[in-house]
Design a protein around this motif. Structure first.
Motif, mmCIF file in Angstrom:
data_model
loop_
_atom_site.group_PDB
_atom_site.id
_atom_site.type_symbol
_atom_site.label_atom_id
_atom_site.label_comp_id
_atom_site.label_asym_id
_atom_site.label_seq_id
_atom_site.Cartn_x
_atom_site.Cartn_y
_atom_site.Cartn_z
ATOM 1 N N TYR A 1 0.821 -1.215 0.000
ATOM 2 C CA TYR A 1 0.000 0.000 0.000
ATOM 3 C C TYR A 1 0.855 1.265 0.000
ATOM 4 O O TYR A 1 0.396 2.307 0.456
ATOM 5 C CB TYR A 1 -0.933 -0.004 1.224
ATOM 6 N N THR A 2 2.099 1.141 -0.467
ATOM 7 C CA THR A 2 2.981 2.313 -0.470
ATOM 8 C C THR A 2 3.593 2.510 -1.854
ATOM 9 O O THR A 2 3.978 1.540 -2.505
ATOM 10 C CB THR A 2 4.107 2.139 0.583
ATOM 11 N N ALA A 3 3.655 3.777 -2.280
ATOM 12 C CA ALA A 3 4.370 4.140 -3.512
ATOM 13 C C ALA A 3 5.321 5.289 -3.177
ATOM 14 O O ALA A 3 5.063 6.052 -2.244
ATOM 15 C CB ALA A 3 3.373 4.576 -4.584
ATOM 16 N N ILE A 4 6.402 5.386 -3.930
ATOM 17 C CA ILE A 4 7.344 6.498 -3.704
ATOM 18 C C ILE A 4 7.000 7.631 -4.667
ATOM 19 O O ILE A 4 6.829 7.395 -5.866
ATOM 20 C CB ILE A 4 8.794 6.030 -3.915
ATOM 21 N N LYS B 1 -5.960 0.231 -8.613
ATOM 22 C CA LYS B 1 -6.657 -0.827 -9.373
ATOM 23 C C LYS B 1 -5.906 -2.138 -9.246
ATOM 24 O O LYS B 1 -6.518 -3.204 -9.091
ATOM 25 C CB LYS B 1 -6.744 -0.432 -10.856
ATOM 26 N N GLU B 2 -4.551 -2.082 -9.337
ATOM 27 C CA GLU B 2 -3.745 -3.317 -9.192
ATOM 28 C C GLU B 2 -4.014 -3.983 -7.841
ATOM 29 O O GLU B 2 -3.911 -5.187 -7.705
ATOM 30 C CB GLU B 2 -2.248 -2.997 -9.329
ATOM 31 N N ASN B 3 -4.336 -3.169 -6.850
ATOM 32 C CA ASN B 3 -4.661 -3.704 -5.518
ATOM 33 C C ASN B 3 -6.144 -4.067 -5.402
ATOM 34 O O ASN B 3 -6.631 -4.321 -4.293
ATOM 35 C CB ASN B 3 -4.354 -2.653 -4.436
ATOM 36 N N CYS B 4 -6.856 -4.025 -6.548
ATOM 37 C CA CYS B 4 -8.300 -4.344 -6.587
ATOM 38 C C CYS B 4 -9.082 -3.472 -5.600
ATOM 39 O O CYS B 4 -10.029 -3.959 -4.958
ATOM 40 C CB CYS B 4 -8.538 -5.822 -6.303
ATOM 41 N N TYR B 5 -8.668 -2.231 -5.466
ATOM 42 C CA TYR B 5 -9.345 -1.239 -4.608
ATOM 43 C C TYR B 5 -9.371 -1.641 -3.139
ATOM 44 O O TYR B 5 -10.173 -1.125 -2.363
ATOM 45 C CB TYR B 5 -10.777 -0.941 -5.104
ATOM 46 N N GLN B 6 -8.494 -2.566 -2.756
ATOM 47 C CA GLN B 6 -8.459 -2.954 -1.334
ATOM 48 C C GLN B 6 -7.870 -1.803 -0.518
ATOM 49 O O GLN B 6 -7.099 -0.990 -1.041
ATOM 50 C CB GLN B 6 -7.592 -4.193 -1.153
ATOM 51 N N VAL B 7 -8.194 -1.786 0.763
ATOM 52 C CA VAL B 7 -7.713 -0.713 1.633
ATOM 53 C C VAL B 7 -7.111 -1.291 2.910
ATOM 54 O O VAL B 7 -7.386 -2.429 3.271
ATOM 55 C CB VAL B 7 -8.860 0.256 2.031
ATOM 56 N N LEU B 8 -6.308 -0.449 3.550
ATOM 57 C CA LEU B 8 -5.797 -0.770 4.885
ATOM 58 C C LEU B 8 -6.701 -0.069 5.880
ATOM 59 O O LEU B 8 -6.949 1.137 5.746
ATOM 60 C CB LEU B 8 -4.403 -0.166 5.064
ATOM 61 N N THR B 9 -7.180 -0.798 6.864
ATOM 62 C CA THR B 9 -8.038 -0.137 7.855
ATOM 63 C C THR B 9 -7.289 0.016 9.178
ATOM 64 O O THR B 9 -6.314 -0.694 9.428
ATOM 65 C CB THR B 9 -9.358 -0.904 8.082
ATOM 66 N N PHE B 10 -7.748 0.926 9.991
ATOM 67 C CA PHE B 10 -7.084 1.207 11.271
ATOM 68 C C PHE B 10 -8.135 1.154 12.372
ATOM 69 O O PHE B 10 -8.996 2.034 12.432
ATOM 70 C CB PHE B 10 -6.411 2.590 11.238
#
Ligand SMILES: Nc1nc2c(ncn2[C@@H]2O[C@H](COP(=O)(O)OP(=O)(O)OP(=O)(O)O)[C@@H](O)[C@H]2O)c(=O)[nH]1
Ligand SMILES: [Mg+2]
Length: 217
Positions: free
Chosen positions: A141-144, A207-216
């Motif tokens: 979930y990280t990009a530079i 999109k490559e992550n299929c719109y998945q998210v990290l939740t907190f």
């Protein structure tokens, strides 16, 4: 407009002091919401969430155009010139939970100046903090985001040559984040063009992550 043709994209900016986080946030939002200025010390002290206007033309789903809204969390730099790691981490942790606790984070942008070689302990400390905040899945979930990329052109380098000759630290980091990177050029009147290019690239990653998210929680 119904909710089914609107999508909110949640982004967070991380990076060392003066790397260009707030300025990148403003480009993403198409605004001047975040205070951004040159300074010999850290400018941003608190986390701040900005929201863009509704954006059309970035994606379609089921034959329908989807309207996007971008939410960006600007954060204090780390290392910070006045705040301890404990303070910065707590501030960001609370903001992530508050703003993205339920809906989740689509992508974190690690903001790095392209004209500053990435090496040394400072970047390891920053990456460690990102890992502590986002958890073990941080790499997915990280990009530079390379700011000051116009300096690459000015030096007569192409993006490929720049990456080919990058420090081992940067190459290792790029490997970790599966070569997700974006170059941000700041020149002339092309800010809107820049914004569109950066947002298109961000949407590819999401999109490559299929719109998945990290939740907190
Ligand atoms: N030439 C150039 N200047 C940039 C770029 N990005 C940011 N800057 C400048 O760098 C300075 C610092 O930018 P900020 O966006 O305030 O950086 P920051 O990471 O938010 O800084 P802190 O809040 O102090 O950690 C400002 O003067 C910006 O205009 C870029 O891509 N190119
Ligand atoms: Mg800032």
């Amino acid at each position: 407009m119904t909710d089914s043709n609107k999508m909110i994209i949640n982004l967070a900016l991380f990076g060392m002091t003066q790397s260009g986080k707030s300025s990148a946030g403003n480009i993403l939002l198409g605004s001047t919401d975040f205070h951004s200025s040159f300074s010999p010390c850290s400018v941003t002290k608190d986390c701040c969430l900005g929201r863009s206007c509704h954006l059309c033309g970035f994606m379609r789903r089921g034959g329908q155009e989807i309207t996007l809204q971008i939410q960006v969390l600007d954060t204090p730099g780390y290392p910070h010139s006045r705040l301890t790691k404990k303070h910065v981490k707590q501030e960001v942790k609370e903001a992530l939970a508050h703003h993205f606790g339920q809906e989740g984070l689509h992508l974190a942008l690690l903001v790095q100046r392209a004209d500053m070689p990435l090496c040394g302990q400072e970047v390891s400390d920053l990456v460690q903090m990102i890992q502590e905040l986002l958890g073990h899945a941080w790499k997915n979930y990280t990009a530079i985001l390379f700011t000051h990329a116009e300096k690459i052109e000015e030096a007569g380098f192409s993006e490929d040559k720049y990456l080919h000759e990058a420090s081992d630290t940067l190459l290792t980091l790029l490997n970790s984040v599966q070569h997700r990177y974006i170059f941000q050029y700041k020149k002339g009147n092309s800010l809107n063009e820049q914004r569109i290019k950066i947002l298109e690239r961000i949407m590819e990653f999401i999109k490559e992550n299929c719109y998945q998210v990290l939740t907190f929680k």
